[in-house]
Design a protein around this motif. Structure first.
Motif, PDB file in Angstrom:
ATOM      1  N   ALA A   1      16.842  -2.091  19.862  1.00 55.20           N
ATOM      2  CA  ALA A   1      15.672  -1.884  20.729  1.00 55.20           C
ATOM      3  C   ALA A   1      14.508  -2.937  20.978  1.00 55.20           C
ATOM      4  O   ALA A   1      14.317  -3.431  21.718  1.00 55.20           O
ATOM      5  CB  ALA A   1      15.218  -0.477  20.889  1.00 55.20           C
ATOM      6  N   ALA A   2      14.229  -2.979  19.619  1.00 56.14           N
ATOM      7  CA  ALA A   2      13.095  -4.085  19.480  1.00 56.14           C
ATOM      8  C   ALA A   2      13.703  -5.583  19.903  1.00 56.14           C
ATOM      9  O   ALA A   2      13.106  -6.429  20.544  1.00 56.14           O
ATOM     10  CB  ALA A   2      12.689  -4.167  18.175  1.00 56.14           C
ATOM     11  N   LEU A   3      14.718  -5.817  19.553  1.00 61.31           N
ATOM     12  CA  LEU A   3      15.378  -7.341  20.053  1.00 61.31           C
ATOM     13  C   LEU A   3      15.686  -7.396  21.390  1.00 61.31           C
ATOM     14  O   LEU A   3      15.542  -8.397  22.135  1.00 61.31           O
ATOM     15  CB  LEU A   3      16.586  -7.427  19.116  1.00 61.31           C
ATOM     16  N   ARG A   4      16.185  -6.334  22.191  1.00 63.87           N
ATOM     17  CA  ARG A   4      16.185  -6.148  23.381  1.00 63.87           C
ATOM     18  C   ARG A   4      15.023  -6.404  24.446  1.00 63.87           C
ATOM     19  O   ARG A   4      14.935  -7.109  25.232  1.00 63.87           O
ATOM     20  CB  ARG A   4      16.968  -4.915  24.069  1.00 63.87           C
ATOM     21  N   ALA A   5      13.931  -5.404  23.865  1.00 60.25           N
ATOM     22  CA  ALA A   5      12.592  -5.987  24.315  1.00 60.25           C
ATOM     23  C   ALA A   5      12.150  -7.238  24.132  1.00 60.25           C
ATOM     24  O   ALA A   5      11.617  -7.901  24.922  1.00 60.25           O
ATOM     25  CB  ALA A   5      11.713  -4.838  23.654  1.00 60.25           C
ATOM     26  N   LEU A   6      12.616  -8.048  23.097  1.00 61.28           N
ATOM     27  CA  LEU A   6      12.236  -9.324  22.920  1.00 61.28           C
ATOM     28  C   LEU A   6      12.853 -10.170  23.844  1.00 61.28           C
ATOM     29  O   LEU A   6      12.422 -11.043  24.651  1.00 61.28           O
ATOM     30  CB  LEU A   6      12.455  -9.861  21.530  1.00 61.28           C
ATOM     31  N   ALA A   7      14.224  -9.802  24.175  1.00 59.86           N
ATOM     32  CA  ALA A   7      15.188 -10.686  25.120  1.00 59.86           C
ATOM     33  C   ALA A   7      14.419 -10.413  26.691  1.00 59.86           C
ATOM     34  O   ALA A   7      14.672 -11.364  27.499  1.00 59.86           O
ATOM     35  CB  ALA A   7      16.552 -10.070  25.150  1.00 59.86           C
ATOM     36  N   ASP A   8      14.019  -9.332  27.002  1.00 65.88           N
ATOM     37  CA  ASP A   8      13.341  -8.787  28.125  1.00 65.88           C
ATOM     38  C   ASP A   8      12.012  -9.566  28.412  1.00 65.88           C
ATOM     39  O   ASP A   8      11.549  -9.653  29.592  1.00 65.88           O
ATOM     40  CB  ASP A   8      13.237  -7.507  28.290  1.00 65.88           C
ATOM     41  N   ARG A   9      11.153  -9.948  27.416  1.00 62.43           N
ATOM     42  CA  ARG A   9       9.991 -10.728  27.722  1.00 62.43           C
ATOM     43  C   ARG A   9      10.159 -12.238  27.832  1.00 62.43           C
ATOM     44  O   ARG A   9       9.181 -12.867  27.812  1.00 62.43           O
ATOM     45  CB  ARG A   9       9.095 -10.453  26.532  1.00 62.43           C
ATOM     46  N   THR A  10      11.517 -12.607  27.961  1.00 66.18           N
ATOM     47  CA  THR A  10      11.601 -14.052  28.376  1.00 66.18           C
ATOM     48  C   THR A  10      12.593 -14.139  29.260  1.00 66.18           C
ATOM     49  O   THR A  10      13.280 -13.614  29.485  1.00 66.18           O
ATOM     50  CB  THR A  10      11.935 -14.689  26.780  1.00 66.18           C
ATOM     51  N   ASN A  11      12.710 -15.681  29.509  1.00 67.12           N
ATOM     52  CA  ASN A  11      13.712 -15.989  30.505  1.00 67.12           C
ATOM     53  C   ASN A  11      14.580 -17.049  29.990  1.00 67.12           C
ATOM     54  O   ASN A  11      15.272 -17.830  30.792  1.00 67.12           O
ATOM     55  CB  ASN A  11      12.860 -16.716  31.608  1.00 67.12           C
TER      56      ASN A  11
ATOM     57  N   GLU B   1       3.912 -10.586  31.284  1.00 63.31           N
ATOM     58  CA  GLU B   1       4.767 -10.373  30.024  1.00 63.31           C
ATOM     59  C   GLU B   1       5.307 -11.894  29.710  1.00 63.31           C
ATOM     60  O   GLU B   1       5.345 -12.313  28.618  1.00 63.31           O
ATOM     61  CB  GLU B   1       5.987  -9.398  30.230  1.00 63.31           C
ATOM     62  N   LEU B   2       5.852 -12.554  30.848  1.00 64.41           N
ATOM     63  CA  LEU B   2       6.267 -13.861  30.749  1.00 64.41           C
ATOM     64  C   LEU B   2       5.351 -14.879  30.271  1.00 64.41           C
ATOM     65  O   LEU B   2       5.303 -15.815  29.622  1.00 64.41           O
ATOM     66  CB  LEU B   2       7.139 -14.398  32.031  1.00 64.41           C
ATOM     67  N   ALA B   3       4.047 -14.781  30.670  1.00 61.41           N
ATOM     68  CA  ALA B   3       3.000 -15.605  30.279  1.00 61.41           C
ATOM     69  C   ALA B   3       2.410 -15.155  28.943  1.00 61.41           C
ATOM     70  O   ALA B   3       1.388 -15.995  28.455  1.00 61.41           O
ATOM     71  CB  ALA B   3       1.893 -15.392  31.364  1.00 61.41           C
TER      72      ALA B   3
END
Length: 305
Positions: free
Chosen positions: A215-225, A88-90
């Motif tokens: 929920a969509a914005l939180r998923a965006l934050a979870d996919r990044t560092n 996900e991060l990649a």
């Protein structure tokens, strides 16, 4: 005599006709080979399907399956979740899945051991050196896929961090011009490039299929560092929950992003003298001393000589 000569001529004519009409053995063998090839061409596709399959399906896929079985035995129970997080991060590279990463780790470990074994003999190392070199080769091959995913994630996060202030500015301008938040996100995804644009496009698709904005914005934050992106998402989610105008929040976030970007640039500029110290001492100063003091040293040596 005439009767005998006539009989001989008739016999010779019969022999010539027989040789002319007969089929040579080579032609018979060739006709049989052609018949065999034709019969092979008429074989049902169910029997020739195994040979018609590509090399990747006949050899590589079974090899990856066996490697996956071995890799699952040596990895932990939470390895799938950790690998999925790295993917996900990649940015989920095309063709890369959790099973493929596990199988590639096993294949890379075996290939690293074999390559290190061969190179150890080519380098002429001792027994201890060979053992250490082979062990390092196996470890490098086993962790090679992890290093690849780490580098991809690092480059992707840096690209997103550089594009974030401009994207927030465009989002702010779009919202203040009268567009809704979904339309503003669409403008950002359409008019920008890079991984951040792809993430905003994914957020837009998730909202279009019925997922909530928060929920969509939180998923965006979870996919990044990125801490900046996470704080931006947190501010938007809180503004959506408490009914605060989005334009005002975006304006504040845009100003903060610009300030942080300027501070990071100043921090890197202040680190330049410190980073230049090592090459200055070990590379530049010795050559400078040679160029300045070399002629004087040669003159002194000639005088004393």
């Amino acid at each position: 005599m005439l009767l005998v000569l006539g009989a001989l001529m008739v016999a010779a004519a019969i022999l010539l006709v027989a040789f002319a009409t007969s089929t040579p053995e080579k032609e018979v063998g060739l006709s049989r080979s052609l018949a065999a090839l034709q019969s092979m061409g008429d074989v049902p596709k169910e029997l020739t399907g195994e040979l018609d399959r590509p090399f990747s399906e006949r050899v590589i896929a079974p090899l990856q399956g066996r490697a996956l079985t071995i890799g699952r035995r040596f990895t932990g129970a939470d390895s799938s979740e950790r690998i999925y997080r790295k993917l996900e991060l990649a940015g989920n590279p095309p063709g890369w899945t959790v099973d493929r990463v596990v199988s590639l780790k096993v294949i890379g470990g075996v290939a690293g051991l074999a390559a290190a074994f061969l190179f150890s003999f080519m380098l002429g190392l001792g027994l201890t050196g060979k053992v250490v070199f082979i062990a390092l080769g196996g470890v490098a091959g086993y962790f090679g896929p992890n290093m690849f995913l780490y580098q991809k994630a690092y480059d992707r996060q840096n690209a997103m961090g550089r594009a974030l202030p401009d994207a927030i500015d465009l989002l702010t301008i779009s919202v203040e011009s009268g567009l809704a938040f979904d339309a503003a996100v669409q403008q950002v995804a359409r008019n920008t490039e890079g991984p951040l644009s792809e993430e905003f496009a994914r957020v837009l698709k998730e909202m279009q299929i019925g997922q909530g904005r928060g929920a969509a914005l939180r998923a965006l934050a979870d996919r990044t560092n990125l801490d900046d992106l996470r704080s931006f998402v947190s501010a938007l989610v809180q503004a959506d929950a408490f009914g605060i105008p989005i334009a005002q929040v975006l304006r504040v976030q845009s100003s903060e992003m610009r300030t942080k970007r300027r501070q990071k640039a100043e921090e890197k500029a202040q680190q330049v003298p410190v980073k230049m110290t090592v090459p200055l001492i070990f590379c530049i100063l010795p050559t400078l001393f040679i160029a300045v003091m070399g002629p004087a040293a040669l003159s002194i040596m000639d005088s004393f000589g």
